[in-house]
Design a protein around this motif. Structure first.
Motif, short mmCIF file in Angstrom:
data_model
loop_
_atom_site.label_atom_id
_atom_site.label_comp_id
_atom_site.label_asym_id
_atom_site.label_seq_id
_atom_site.Cartn_x
_atom_site.Cartn_y
_atom_site.Cartn_z
N SER A 21 9.45 19.31 43.45
CA SER A 21 9.15 20.60 44.01
C SER A 21 9.61 20.62 45.64
O SER A 21 9.73 21.69 46.19
CB SER A 21 7.74 20.81 43.90
OG SER A 21 6.92 19.85 44.51
N ASN A 22 9.51 19.29 46.37
CA ASN A 22 10.06 19.65 47.87
C ASN A 22 11.42 18.94 48.01
O ASN A 22 11.82 18.87 48.97
CB ASN A 22 8.91 19.02 48.53
CG ASN A 22 8.42 17.71 48.29
OD1 ASN A 22 9.43 16.83 47.42
ND2 ASN A 22 7.60 17.05 48.69
N THR A 81 2.51 21.74 44.01
CA THR A 81 2.84 23.05 44.25
C THR A 81 1.62 23.98 43.56
O THR A 81 1.09 24.83 44.38
CB THR A 81 4.00 23.38 43.18
OG1 THR A 81 5.12 22.40 43.35
CG2 THR A 81 4.59 24.79 43.60
N ASN A 108 3.47 15.36 41.38
CA ASN A 108 4.02 16.54 40.67
C ASN A 108 3.18 17.63 40.85
O ASN A 108 3.45 18.91 40.17
CB ASN A 108 4.23 15.99 39.33
CG ASN A 108 5.40 15.04 39.20
OD1 ASN A 108 6.31 15.01 39.90
ND2 ASN A 108 5.01 14.05 38.36
#
Lengths: 432, 432
Positions: free
Chosen positions: A333-334, B6, B3
């Motif tokens: 995600s980053n 977010t 993970n």
């Protein structure tokens, strides 16, 4: 300790703790090391062996007789016994396993059921557990009956009638509450347990994140099977950091600082050979531009600057990404945002140093076009280096490879090839 | 965790421990990080801040108001409070110090008397101590009166009437012995204490060597002043390994993976600039041999092989020596033997790969003399690289420099200069 080692050879080894003797052995050349090992009290030998690094330990175990080895394995807590046995030649290990006393053998086999590198291999099976429904006074009577608790425990595990893990009660809680208190009212029901098949790395991260002193190990059903204490986790943390550092420096994790020459040379030869392939690839790229090099000799003089600056830029990003992956802060995600940031950092520095290098080149060779070419090649290589330093470790991790091991060689390949190709290619297009 | 980050933005932060929130913040880009920080419960903020790395923490503290900062520093154990205060702008830190409650300020000032990086800065001053001459039953009554003990303590320190440190009694010992036992008969008189001015590194090594859970801190007279517990030492061990790794990769230890671009670019520019000086030096060396390069273009094609193989050889030895120095296994008494071994390993590999490179060169360029020249240059450079990888860190350490910081740049300078000078010099002498 470091400065005392020569004298220590002649003083009483009994003044040192097993860990200190292990350090001493590791700082001695092979011959002296084995001579000192002979002086070690057989009673202390198991603990000394358990404190040594795998590579160095084998230089000691090969001098020990079957009896001392068997006694060591009988005496050691399971994680160390298993590790020691793993380091021995197969045949010898089998022989020892057969001559172990039945209890030690049973405990060892229970540990061996877990995979290498798992929490199960790290745990002690000697933990003391109690059931709910009893008072703290009863627990104290039980502990006084036992007369001692396993080393470095900070509390007791609580299980139900069938052995399922329920929580933990710390010694501090037992001591600070009235004796008539029921254990369930002071136990920590949220005390996490780890699965026996969790990885060492997960266990280490859990200890760090929750500032734990010990943790229960359970099987897939939730039955208590053992306990991991922080002193063993410290060894794991140290070892993980150490291996990562050695891998990043193109060293094998078993490389023994004071060990024999030939095994060291052989282990390092592998990395040198892989690097040589990279170097030949770079040479082949340069060879494509022999025409340009013959006409403008300044290209040969300046080309190492382009590859070297790309190499440093890439290795900075690479180290940051390897570190983030091992700390668990980088995820899908980053990752993209990180790529943007690293590309920006790399390109910014590329532009900054390109101006400097272009300026120096123009003054040195009185050639404006050459200065422009090296400047553009630098920005290009440093940008691509930053992107490769980001992408290579992510790619290696996705395919199950350790980025610390092959990351830097692959990165050098990219920065050399792009560096030489970019600089010599641009020069061929623009200057000839 | 990685993970989940977010989603975590949208879930309840209260589900996470402070260390997990700290990890989450560190894995977010600046804007999101500060947005999430605003959601954090002010009660939890002190612990979250204490778990963050210095570089990342400042991106959070700069968004906090004076009140929250002061509350955080009031609430934190001394080592964390001091570290947090150290990271703030001078003026703000002074303002906070003045608005602290008197007790916290006094404790803070006691800690601040110790130098940065010392055991005194690492200690908690909230330890519970008892005197000799009392029974375990009395101790238990005292503990029940206190109702709790400081987090992660595993026992009590024993002091005499004047407060001099005498030893330690573990909670396990209190629990496993009869209540009428006198504390002096179960206390550990050999439990080591560290001086407040010992370095963090010494403390970490002591914990590792003796598998300690906590240790008493004394002043120069032997008075008990505090306690260091292993969870803080784990942070030191991790940080030391982390800094060494970052330094060896030419990174500043404060480099923030997801931080803003400009500070990152500026920190890395320093290392790139230093590397550029090295690269220019190498170019200057190559420039001395322009005549040879004009006549034999193959020299330009092959020269990176010589410097690259020297670089890898040297960095292998360098990493091993830096590691040995930080583990304390290398000292003046065994340094010379290590030099012999590394020289032997480097030269052996030099000869091995020189044969390979010479063979390939002869086939590629149909030039036996050129093959011989590159072979000799390789052996020479790899031997000198091994010696430099050994000598540079020892020299840097002797002059009080951290070999992890400047070792690799200096080493590259040597391997580049010797590599190009050796190869091009020999070629000029023998082939022209």
């Amino acid at each position: 300790l470091a400065n005392e080692q020569t004298e220590a050879l002649h003083t009483d080894l009994r003044l040192y703790t097993p860990a200190e003797i292990a350090d001493l052995l590791e700082s001695l050349p092979l011959a002296e090391r084995q001579a000192v090992a002979e002086e070690i009290d057989p009673e202390v030998m198991p603990d000394v062996l358990s404190e040594m690094q795998v590579g160095t330990r084998s230089t000691i175990t090969e001098t020990l007789d079957l009896e001392t080895l068997t006694a060591s394995i009988n005496a050691l807590p399971e994680p160390y016994a298993v590790e020691l046995l793993d380091g021995l030649p197969e045949e010898l290990a089998d022989e020892i396993r057969e001559s172990l006393d039945p209890k030690a053998r049973q405990r060892l086999e229970a540990t061996l059921e877990w995979e290498e590198g798992s929490a199960g291999r790290l745990m002690h099976v000697d933990e003391v557990s109690v059931r709910t429904g009893i008072t703290l006074a009863t627990i104290q009577r039980y502990l006084r009956f036992l007369k001692h608790v396993p080393t470095n425990s900070d509390g007791l595990m609580i299980v139900d009638r069938e052995g399922f893990y329920l929580g933990k009660v710390s010694f501090a809680a037992i001591l600070t509450h009235p004796p008539e208190t029921l254990v369930e009212s002071v136990m920590d029901r949220n005390a996490v347990a780890v699965q026996g098949d969790s990885s060492e790395e997960e266990v280490a991260r859990l200890f760090e994140q929750r500032d734990l002193l010990s943790v229960a190990v359970v099987d897939e059903l939730g039955m208590l099977v053992g306990r991991i204490s922080i002193d063993d986790v410290v060894d794991v943390i140290r070892q993980m950091a150490d291996e990562q550092m050695m891998h990043m420096a193109n060293l094998h994790e078993l490389d023994d600082t004071f060990g024999p020459v030939l095994p060291s040379a052989r282990r390092r030869a592998v990395w040198l050979g892989i690097n040589l392939l990279t170097a030949f690839l770079a040479s082949w790229v340069i060879g494509l531009f022999q025409g340009a090099l013959e006409k403008i000799v300044a290209l040969a003089v300046l080309m190492p600057i382009v590859s070297s600056m790309g190499g440093i830029t890439g290795s900075q990003t690479l180290a940051l990404v390897i570190r983030g992956l091992s700390l668990g802060t980088i995820s899908s995600s980053n990752a993209r945002q990180l790529a943007m940031k690293e590309l920006a950092v790399g390109t910014l520095n590329g532009v900054l140093w390109a101006v400097v290098v272009a300026g120096v080149t123009m003054v040195w060779f009185h050639d404006y076009a050459l200065g422009a070419v090296i400047g553009v090649a630098l920005v290009l290589n440093m940008g691509i280096a930053a992107l490769s330093g980001w992408g290579l470790p992510l790619l290696l991790t996705r395919y199950g490879q350790d980025p610390a091991i092959s990351g830097s060689v692959l990165l050098t390949t990219v920065t050399d090839v792009v560096g030489f190709m970019g600089f010599l290619g641009l020069a061929t297009l623009l200057l000839l």
